[in-house]
Write an enzyme that holds these catalytic residues in place. Structure first.
Site: not given
Length: 356
Positions: A16, A19, A169, A198, A287
């Site tokens: 993760d 990103h 997410s 998150h 997203y």
């Protein structure tokens, strides 16, 4: 208060976190991070491109170093920890999974949209055939009610999953949202349940704790919170909280703090925080990849990108539906012009340029 049990902690700094690093991790960085996590007692370390095996592409961003090289480096370095990889149906295939096994992975985490568990059947089947521990990820889980998610999780269990995660997410869930979803899976499944947070609304640690209070068997973290959007629950904070609760699963809190401070912090391009953009993503429930597209189109039409993102969230847009952004912008523009008494809005020439 419920009797709490120590959860298994998976660190996903090297997946993760990729990103936030724009997929630029090096072998040396992987070696240092894995060594520190392994020494601190972290049992599972995830290493792949941010979008999983075979994610390195023009669509998702190219890796500076082959993920297979990074996996191999991680597996060579770890003395106790298992190395995990993420796989998304439609991106990663049997070929990439086989290659990752040859490089040393022991766990595969198979991720689908929370409405599409059925597309993972083949992937769970081949992973079990290859002798891997299998974990299912139900992404964007804030978008569906607990009962629906339990049905999707049951499908993954029937395909061979050893654990199914509720994945926030967009960082859009509140603690009660997490509790209800984890509880629904715990009631329905005979396998383990996990939670991946998150921090877009500043609730990554609080939501992780809520999941543990409802019996989550596995949780995720990243050193220094390094991850997409406003980042993830910091692994060192998870360890500290678990220790204070008396359910530390064997993590060395000080070593994790040092790894975050002295190994990860110096290589971070920025510190993920709930800034305006991240808050908007969590508030809208979309997203983070939608953000730049929304900014671009909003600038063409003189709109606030937050308006576009909130409407996309209302329409429950998911990854791959970025083409909705233009339609949403035009709808908002029409409504505004109608409200101003301009009647039906004519589509600006910019719309044609954006659609090309």
């Amino acid at each position: 208060m419920k009797t709490l049990t120590p959860p298994r902690v998976t660190d996903t700094t090297l997946r993760d976190g990729s990103h936030a690093m724009r997929h630029q991790f090096t072998r040396e960085q992987v070696r240092a991070i894995v060594a520190a996590l392994d020494e601190a007692g972290v049992p599972v370390i995830e290493v792949t491109h941010g979008d999983g095996l075979a994610g390195s592409s023009i669509q998702y961003g190219f890796s500076a170093t082959s993920e297979l090289e990074l996996i191999e480096e991680a597996a060579k370095t770890a003395k106790r920890a298992k190395i995990a990889a993420l796989l998304l149906p439609g991106i990663g295939t049997r070929r990439e999974l086989s290659a990752a096994i040859e490089r040393g992975i022991k766990v595969v985490r198979i991720a689908t949209q929370c409405t599409e568990a059925d597309i993972s059947e083949q992937h769970f089947g081949m992973a079990k055939e290859m002798g891997l521990e299998t974990v299912g990820f139900l992404m964007m889980a804030h978008m569906r009610p607990p009962e629906f998610l339990a049905e999707q999780a049951a499908l993954m269990e029937s395909y061979g999953a050893d654990c199914v995660y509720i994945v926030d997410s967009a960082g859009a869930m509140l603690p009660d949202d997490v509790r209800r979803r984890v509880a629904a899976l715990k009631e329905r499944l005979s396998i383990q349940v996990g939670f991946h947070a998150h921090n877009n609304l500043g609730l990554a640690i609080g939501n992780t704790l809520a999941a543990i209070e409802e019996g989550a068997d596995q949780v995720d973290g990243c050193l220094r919170g390094l991850g997409a959007g406003a980042g993830n629950a910091p692994t060192e904070l998870i360890a500290a909280v678990l220790d204070k609760l008396g359910i530390n699963p064997g993590l060395d809190v000080f070593k994790l703090m040092d790894a975050a401070e002295y190994i990860v912090a110096p290589i971070m391009p920025y510190q993920p925080i709930p800034d305006r953009d991240a808050i908007t993503i969590g508030y809208a429930g979309v997203y983070s990849t939608f953000l730049l597209h929304a900014r671009h189109i909003a600038a063409e039409f003189g709109l606030d990108p937050r308006e576009i993102l909130v409407e996309l969230g209302r329409r429950q847009a998911v990854a791959g539906q970025e083409d909705w952004i233009l339609d949403v912008a035009l709808d908002i523009l029409r409504r505004k012009r109608a409200a101003e008494g301009a009647g039906d809005a004519r589509e600006p020439a910019a719309a044609e340029r954006s659609a090309d």
